[in-house]
Design a protein around this motif. Structure first.
Motif, PDB file in Angstrom:
ATOM      1  N   ILE A 227       0.866  -1.179   0.000  1.00 57.05           N
ATOM      2  CA  ILE A 227       0.000   0.000   0.000  1.00 57.05           C
ATOM      3  C   ILE A 227       0.897   1.221   0.000  1.00 57.05           C
ATOM      4  CG2 ILE A 227      -0.303   0.053   2.514  1.00 57.05           C
ATOM      5  CD1 ILE A 227      -3.259   1.013   1.737  1.00 57.05           C
ATOM      6  N   SER A 228       0.565   2.159  -0.844  1.00 55.63           N
ATOM      7  CA  SER A 228       1.316   3.412  -0.944  1.00 55.63           C
ATOM      8  C   SER A 228       0.475   4.482  -0.261  1.00 55.63           C
ATOM      9  CB  SER A 228       1.554   3.772  -2.413  1.00 55.63           C
ATOM     10  OG  SER A 228       2.281   2.753  -3.065  1.00 55.63           O
TER      11      SER A 228
ATOM     12  N   VAL B 241       4.552  -4.700   3.184  1.00 54.70           N
ATOM     13  CA  VAL B 241       5.283  -3.552   2.654  1.00 54.70           C
ATOM     14  C   VAL B 241       4.361  -2.340   2.615  1.00 54.70           C
ATOM     15  CG1 VAL B 241       6.574  -2.644   0.684  1.00 54.70           C
ATOM     16  CG2 VAL B 241       6.695  -5.088   1.226  1.00 54.70           C
ATOM     17  N   ILE B 242       4.872  -1.223   3.140  1.00 55.56           N
ATOM     18  CA  ILE B 242       4.163   0.055   3.107  1.00 55.56           C
ATOM     19  C   ILE B 242       5.083   1.086   2.484  1.00 55.56           C
ATOM     20  CG2 ILE B 242       3.188   1.928   4.486  1.00 55.56           C
ATOM     21  CD1 ILE B 242       2.446  -0.091   6.608  1.00 55.56           C
ATOM     22  N   GLY B 243       4.564   1.820   1.524  1.00 56.72           N
ATOM     23  CA  GLY B 243       5.292   2.956   0.974  1.00 56.72           C
ATOM     24  C   GLY B 243       4.726   4.233   1.563  1.00 56.72           C
TER      25      GLY B 243
ATOM     26  N   ILE C 197      -2.829   4.494  -2.418  1.00 56.96           N
ATOM     27  CA  ILE C 197      -2.903   3.669  -3.616  1.00 56.96           C
ATOM     28  C   ILE C 197      -2.562   2.220  -3.262  1.00 56.96           C
ATOM     29  CG2 ILE C 197      -1.951   3.272  -5.916  1.00 56.96           C
ATOM     30  CD1 ILE C 197      -1.155   6.220  -5.995  1.00 56.96           C
ATOM     31  N   LEU C 198      -3.392   1.295  -3.724  1.00 54.09           N
ATOM     32  CA  LEU C 198      -3.058  -0.129  -3.648  1.00 54.09           C
ATOM     33  C   LEU C 198      -2.096  -0.398  -4.793  1.00 54.09           C
ATOM     34  CD1 LEU C 198      -6.688  -1.459  -3.198  1.00 54.09           C
ATOM     35  CD2 LEU C 198      -5.011  -1.076  -1.402  1.00 54.09           C
TER      36      LEU C 198
ATOM     37  N   LEU D 123       9.623   6.774   1.323  1.00 57.50           N
ATOM     38  CA  LEU D 123      10.287   5.665   2.010  1.00 57.50           C
ATOM     39  C   LEU D 123       9.463   4.395   1.822  1.00 57.50           C
ATOM     40  CD1 LEU D 123      11.162   7.312   5.454  1.00 57.50           C
ATOM     41  CD2 LEU D 123      12.772   6.728   3.628  1.00 57.50           C
ATOM     42  N   ILE D 124      10.143   3.273   1.773  1.00 62.17           N
ATOM     43  CA  ILE D 124       9.495   1.968   1.754  1.00 62.17           C
ATOM     44  C   ILE D 124       9.865   1.280   3.067  1.00 62.17           C
ATOM     45  CG2 ILE D 124       9.235  -0.232   0.549  1.00 62.17           C
ATOM     46  CD1 ILE D 124       8.382   2.252  -1.108  1.00 62.17           C
ATOM     47  N   LEU D 125       8.852   0.803   3.789  1.00 57.25           N
ATOM     48  CA  LEU D 125       9.050   0.140   5.077  1.00 57.25           C
ATOM     49  C   LEU D 125       8.506  -1.285   4.992  1.00 57.25           C
ATOM     50  CD1 LEU D 125       7.748   2.992   7.428  1.00 57.25           C
ATOM     51  CD2 LEU D 125      10.087   2.607   6.643  1.00 57.25           C
ATOM     52  N   LYS D 126       9.140  -2.195   5.744  1.00 56.32           N
ATOM     53  CA  LYS D 126       8.698  -3.591   5.777  1.00 56.32           C
ATOM     54  C   LYS D 126       8.558  -4.079   7.206  1.00 56.32           C
ATOM     55  CE  LYS D 126       9.795  -7.016   3.237  1.00 56.32           C
ATOM     56  NZ  LYS D 126      10.464  -8.121   2.605  1.00 56.32           N
ATOM     57  N   ASN D 127       7.590  -4.971   7.389  1.00 54.44           N
ATOM     58  CA  ASN D 127       7.425  -5.721   8.621  1.00 54.44           C
ATOM     59  C   ASN D 127       7.074  -7.131   8.173  1.00 54.44           C
ATOM     60  OD1 ASN D 127       6.516  -6.998  10.916  1.00 54.44           O
ATOM     61  ND2 ASN D 127       5.502  -5.192  11.734  1.00 54.44           N
TER      62      ASN D 127
END
Length: 124
Positions: free
Chosen positions: A8-9, A47-49, A59-60, A39-43
């Motif tokens: 998801i952005s 993934v989240i932008g 935005i999906l 930034l792009i983050l991950k858990n």
């Protein structure tokens, strides 16, 4: 139909505040450039932008040809084939990939509730 990796952005007002918040939820930097306001983050595989002042709505996002680690996958459906299949099903597009092109391309569609969906292929 293989749409690829999902993220998801998020259109954020304050990149630093959003980064701080999502870090509290266990997200860690994965990519991006805070100087360019993204930034792009991950858990795990999530993934989240985070994008400040880049677009008006969340935005999906789907990335054909990639997994959640932004690594190429061997078997994927090219974006032009996805676009052709969706057009055949009557899906309307707000932006389109060049059907005669090759390699990286993108298209955008809108779901019935007005949510933008970006399909963004980064590879050949």
């Amino acid at each position: 139909m293989q749409l690829g990796a999902f993220s998801i952005s998020l259109s954020v007002k304050d990149l630093k505040a959003s980064e701080t918040f999502y870090r509290k939820l266990g997200f860690a930097p994965f990519g991006g450039d805070s100087e360019q306001n993204w930034l792009i983050l991950k858990n795990g595989d999530t993934v989240i932008g985070l994008f400040q002042d880049m677009f008006p709505d969340n935005i999906l996002t789907f990335n054909p040809g990639w997994n959640e680690a932004a690594e190429n996958v061997d078997d994927f459906t090219d974006i032009r084939d996805l676009q052709k299949a969706l057009k055949a099903k009557g899906v309307e597009f707000t932006t389109e990939a060049d059907p005669d092109g090759s390699g990286p391309a993108s298209f955008t569609i809108i779901d019935p509730d007005g949510n933008p969906i970006l399909v963004d292929q980064h590879r050949a």
